[in-house]
Motif scaffolding. Sequence first.
Motif, PDB file in Angstrom:
ATOM      1  N   ALA A  18       0.835  -1.211   0.000  1.00 50.60           N
ATOM      2  CA  ALA A  18       0.000   0.000   0.000  1.00 50.60           C
ATOM      3  C   ALA A  18       0.867   1.257   0.000  1.00 50.60           C
ATOM      4  O   ALA A  18       0.552   2.241  -0.687  1.00 50.60           O
ATOM      5  N   HIS A  19       1.971   1.233   0.731  1.00 50.85           N
ATOM      6  CA  HIS A  19       2.861   2.394   0.748  1.00 50.85           C
ATOM      7  C   HIS A  19       3.565   2.574  -0.596  1.00 50.85           C
ATOM      8  O   HIS A  19       3.758   3.708  -1.041  1.00 50.85           O
ATOM      9  N   VAL A  20       3.934   1.481  -1.221  1.00 51.46           N
ATOM     10  CA  VAL A  20       4.548   1.575  -2.554  1.00 51.46           C
ATOM     11  C   VAL A  20       3.544   2.187  -3.532  1.00 51.46           C
ATOM     12  O   VAL A  20       3.892   3.081  -4.316  1.00 51.46           O
ATOM     13  N   ALA A  21       2.304   1.727  -3.478  1.00 54.65           N
ATOM     14  CA  ALA A  21       1.272   2.289  -4.354  1.00 54.65           C
ATOM     15  C   ALA A  21       1.042   3.766  -4.063  1.00 54.65           C
ATOM     16  O   ALA A  21       0.860   4.577  -4.987  1.00 54.65           O
ATOM     17  N   LEU A  22       1.065   4.128  -2.792  1.00 52.73           N
ATOM     18  CA  LEU A  22       0.894   5.539  -2.413  1.00 52.73           C
ATOM     19  C   LEU A  22       2.002   6.390  -3.005  1.00 52.73           C
ATOM     20  O   LEU A  22       1.747   7.438  -3.601  1.00 52.73           O
ATOM     21  N   THR A  36       2.018   8.750   4.956  1.00 52.93           N
ATOM     22  CA  THR A  36       2.942   7.706   5.392  1.00 52.93           C
ATOM     23  C   THR A  36       3.196   7.789   6.895  1.00 52.93           C
ATOM     24  O   THR A  36       3.161   6.778   7.601  1.00 52.93           O
ATOM     25  N   VAL A  37       3.443   8.979   7.394  1.00 46.26           N
ATOM     26  CA  VAL A  37       3.690   9.157   8.831  1.00 46.26           C
ATOM     27  C   VAL A  37       2.439   8.812   9.628  1.00 46.26           C
ATOM     28  O   VAL A  37       2.516   8.101  10.645  1.00 46.26           O
ATOM     29  N   LEU A  38       1.301   9.282   9.196  1.00 43.32           N
ATOM     30  CA  LEU A  38       0.052   8.987   9.891  1.00 43.32           C
ATOM     31  C   LEU A  38      -0.224   7.486   9.909  1.00 43.32           C
ATOM     32  O   LEU A  38      -0.613   6.924  10.940  1.00 43.32           O
ATOM     33  N   ASN A  39       0.011   6.822   8.815  1.00 42.11           N
ATOM     34  CA  ASN A  39      -0.215   5.390   8.726  1.00 42.11           C
ATOM     35  C   ASN A  39       0.757   4.626   9.614  1.00 42.11           C
ATOM     36  O   ASN A  39       0.359   3.677  10.299  1.00 42.11           O
ATOM     37  N   ALA A  40       2.017   5.013   9.619  1.00 47.22           N
ATOM     38  CA  ALA A  40       3.008   4.331  10.460  1.00 47.22           C
ATOM     39  C   ALA A  40       2.673   4.490  11.938  1.00 47.22           C
ATOM     40  O   ALA A  40       2.769   3.525  12.713  1.00 47.22           O
ATOM     41  N   ILE A  41       2.253   5.665  12.344  1.00 43.84           N
ATOM     42  CA  ILE A  41       1.861   5.888  13.745  1.00 43.84           C
ATOM     43  C   ILE A  41       0.633   5.050  14.083  1.00 43.84           C
ATOM     44  O   ILE A  41       0.578   4.406  15.132  1.00 43.84           O
ATOM     45  N   GLY A  42      -0.331   5.030  13.192  1.00 47.28           N
ATOM     46  CA  GLY A  42      -1.543   4.248  13.439  1.00 47.28           C
ATOM     47  C   GLY A  42      -1.270   2.768  13.586  1.00 47.28           C
ATOM     48  O   GLY A  42      -1.765   2.111  14.503  1.00 47.28           O
ATOM     49  N   TRP A  43      -0.466   2.197  12.680  1.00 51.43           N
ATOM     50  CA  TRP A  43      -0.156   0.771  12.780  1.00 51.43           C
ATOM     51  C   TRP A  43       0.683   0.465  14.003  1.00 51.43           C
ATOM     52  O   TRP A  43       0.557  -0.607  14.598  1.00 51.43           O
TER      53      TRP A  43
END
Length: 68
Positions: A18-22, A36-43
């Motif tokens: 998903a990050h590669v696609a983003l 990317t930062v928001l997603n990494a913090i969430g996970w």
Amino acid sequence: MKLRGWLVTGLVVCIVLAHVALWRSGMDTSTKLAFTVLNAIGWTIVLAPILLVDKWLDAKRGHNQDRD
């Protein structure tokens, strides 16, 4: 590998894809970086407690087996 390991591996692969696609999309770089930062913090908030509790349970099981 246990089922749990396969599930975690599959989840990590999906997140990376998903990050590669983003990052290959046409959005501007600041938006990509923010997502990317928001997603990494969430996970991290989701996965860290799960993995820590799993390690704690494994330690408790090992401790209880030593008593027997």
